[in-house]
Every structure is written in C-alpha cells, then in structure tokens.
Design an enzyme around this catalytic site. Sequence first.
Site, PDB file in Angstrom:
ATOM      1  N   GLY A  86      45.343 -92.108  29.783  1.00  0.00           N
ATOM      2  CA  GLY A  86      46.013 -91.884  28.502  1.00  0.00           C
ATOM      3  C   GLY A  86      47.166 -90.905  28.581  1.00  0.00           C
ATOM      4  CG  ASP A 136      53.738 -99.439  32.901  1.00  0.00           C
ATOM      5  OD1 ASP A 136      54.875 -98.929  32.939  1.00  0.00           O
ATOM      6  OD2 ASP A 136      53.030 -99.449  31.883  1.00  0.00           O
TER       7      ASP A 136
HETATM    8  C1  GLA Z   1      54.408 -98.758  28.501  1.00  0.00           C
HETATM    9  C2  GLA Z   1      54.481-100.244  28.863  1.00  0.00           C
HETATM   10  C3  GLA Z   1      55.698-100.542  29.714  1.00  0.00           C
HETATM   11  C4  GLA Z   1      56.965 -99.989  29.079  1.00  0.00           C
HETATM   12  C5  GLA Z   1      56.768 -98.530  28.651  1.00  0.00           C
HETATM   13  C6  GLA Z   1      57.940 -98.001  27.868  1.00  0.00           C
HETATM   14  O1  GLA Z   1      54.191 -97.998  29.652  1.00  0.00           O
HETATM   15  O2  GLA Z   1      53.315-100.628  29.559  1.00  0.00           O
HETATM   16  O3  GLA Z   1      55.810-101.936  29.934  1.00  0.00           O
HETATM   17  O4  GLA Z   1      57.391-100.785  28.010  1.00  0.00           O
HETATM   18  O5  GLA Z   1      55.602 -98.358  27.866  1.00  0.00           O
HETATM   19  O6  GLA Z   1      59.063 -97.932  28.661  1.00  0.00           O
END
Ligand code: GLA
Length: 325
Positions: A86, A136
């Site tokens: 988180g 990510d």
């Molecule tokens: C989260 C989402 C990503 C991206 C970020 C903001 O981490 O999983 O795909 O959109 O927020 O940049």
Amino acid sequence: MSRTFWAPGRVNLIGEHTDYTGGLALPVALDLGITIRGDATDGPSRLESPDGDPQRYADAVAAELDALGRPPVGFEGRIESTLPIGAGLSSSAALEVAVATALCAVADWPLEPLQLAEAAQRAEHRATGMPCGIMDQAASVLGRAGHAILLDTGTLMYEAVPLPEELALVVVDSGVRRRLEHSGYATRRAELERALAGADDPVSLRRLRHVETENERVREVAAILRTEPVDRARLGELFRAGHESLRDDFEVSVPELDELVDLAYAAGAAAARMTGGGFGGSIVALVETDRSAAFVDDVVGRYGGSATAWLAHAADGAREMTRGT
Ligand code: GLA
C-alpha cells in the site's frame, strides 16, 4: 528440489497517470520485491504467504497464462515480500510478475518479457478490478540495475536511462493508506477518457492538461539524466511542476504527500514529488548522495505523521534465481 523466483516493485521517477492513454513513464525497478520459493506440482497451484492472501492473484495470473496457451503445470510455493504493502511501490504487480515468472518456468514455457507484463496487468484487472496501466508490471520485468526505464506505453518501446551516481534515490512512505484508492483511480481514468473523447468542461480540461504536460516533463527529465553535468535546478523544477500538476490538475495527491514534498525540498533534495497512483503512498526524491542519510533523518523527523524513508537502488527485473535448495 525447490526453485526461487524474484520480481521487484518499482518507484516511478516521473510520468504519472500517463500509462493508460499511451503516454510516457520513467519507472525504476527496486531492490525490494517478492520472492517465491517452490516447485511444480501435479495438483492445482497453491501459494502461501505469511501476510495477506496471494491466492486470488495467483489464480488470476494462471487464468491469463492459460488463455495464452501455457501448458497446465501446477506450482506450489511460498511467498516472501520485502515491499511495504500500500506504499505505492507496486507490491501487487511484483506479486503478479513473480507468479507469472514461476508458472512459465515450471511449464518450461518461455514468454517475452512484455507479453508476460501484459498478462500480469490483465491479472490485476481480473483479481482486483483496478483498471491499471502497464507501467508497474513493465517496470518489474524490464528493470535494470543503475537505470530508470523510459517506457512509451503507446508503442511499448523502452530504453534504459542511467541514474547519475551523485544522486541518491530516496523513497519516503507517508504511512497514509486510502481504502478508496482503487475507486479513485478508476474515476480519474474515466474522467481522462471523457476528456480525450472531447469533453471540454473545466475538470476534463485540467485532467487532460496534466497528462499533456506530464508527457513533456518525462521527455525532459530523461534528457537531463542523460546529460553530464546533470542540470539539478531544472530537474527540481520539473519534479515540482509534476507534483503540482498531480495535486491541482489531476487531484490525486493528499496533504501528507504535499507536506513531505515541501519538507524534501527544504531538506535540500534536488528533486521530489509524489510517486505512484496517489491517494496516499510515497514520495520519491533525488538527493546528493553525501547528504542522503541526513536528509532521511531531517524529513522523517519533521513530518507530522509517521513516515518511513529509505535509500532505494535501481535493480534488475524479474528472473529465476540460482536453481537448487
Ligand atoms: C498505479 C497503476 C499504474 C499507473 C500509476 C500512476 O500504480 O497501477 O498503471 O497508472 O498508478 O502513474
């Protein structure tokens, strides 16, 4: 015999909320992540973890890989994490990528890294309903020690950008966790899609302005990092502008993150901004390496809440560690 798989979390240097509309991002894979130890089994896949329930993520990853044709080989294993959950450092993406890496390996079924990342992204949608972009999971597979990854989420082209040795990467976790993080994210995504479809009310225009200016900032930050000597003053301006744009135009910051960014600049950071999806989580700062220990003490000591800060290191992406027990 047991096999060990590893996938890192990520911290994004800049390029936030750009990855679901084909924009640019500049994430760094961390030396914190998820380890899975285990092996193939004749039965159904099972994953255990000392904290949390990883099974729904594992099931979602298995379903996505099965749909791509992975041979049905089960995996039984145990998960360990060095990532705070988180904190906006992509612990769920690291879990999905680690599971996918393990499932592909035991079935002796190699998958291109970005295809694996896309399957992991779909698994996140399936397991949690969070309509995340690709950043990510891509960072977790593409990471490279000492480098950030400049990722074009429209073409999935990427390049490694070296991080200057004289600047340390510091992550400060605000300790703020928002239960509404997923629905806030989905709302922002829908708002941005409306804006891209031509809505011209003031909110849509601000959401769009964030993304357009953010893509330009990513380009400029990548260029600065590649040019010696690093233009720290401009880097600081761009990170600050990125933070303000997330605060005012995209409205995903929280007062605690704003406070930490101000404290970071006051403590001498070259650059600082909130990182990740927002609604809580962490900030990222670039700080002169010699001053980084004092910087951490200073920011944590002055913050009104209870923060955790650490020096982060850019690491390689997901892989199988040495085989054996
Ligand atoms: C989260 C989402 C990503 C991206 C970020 C903001 O981490 O999983 O795909 O959109 O927020 O940049």
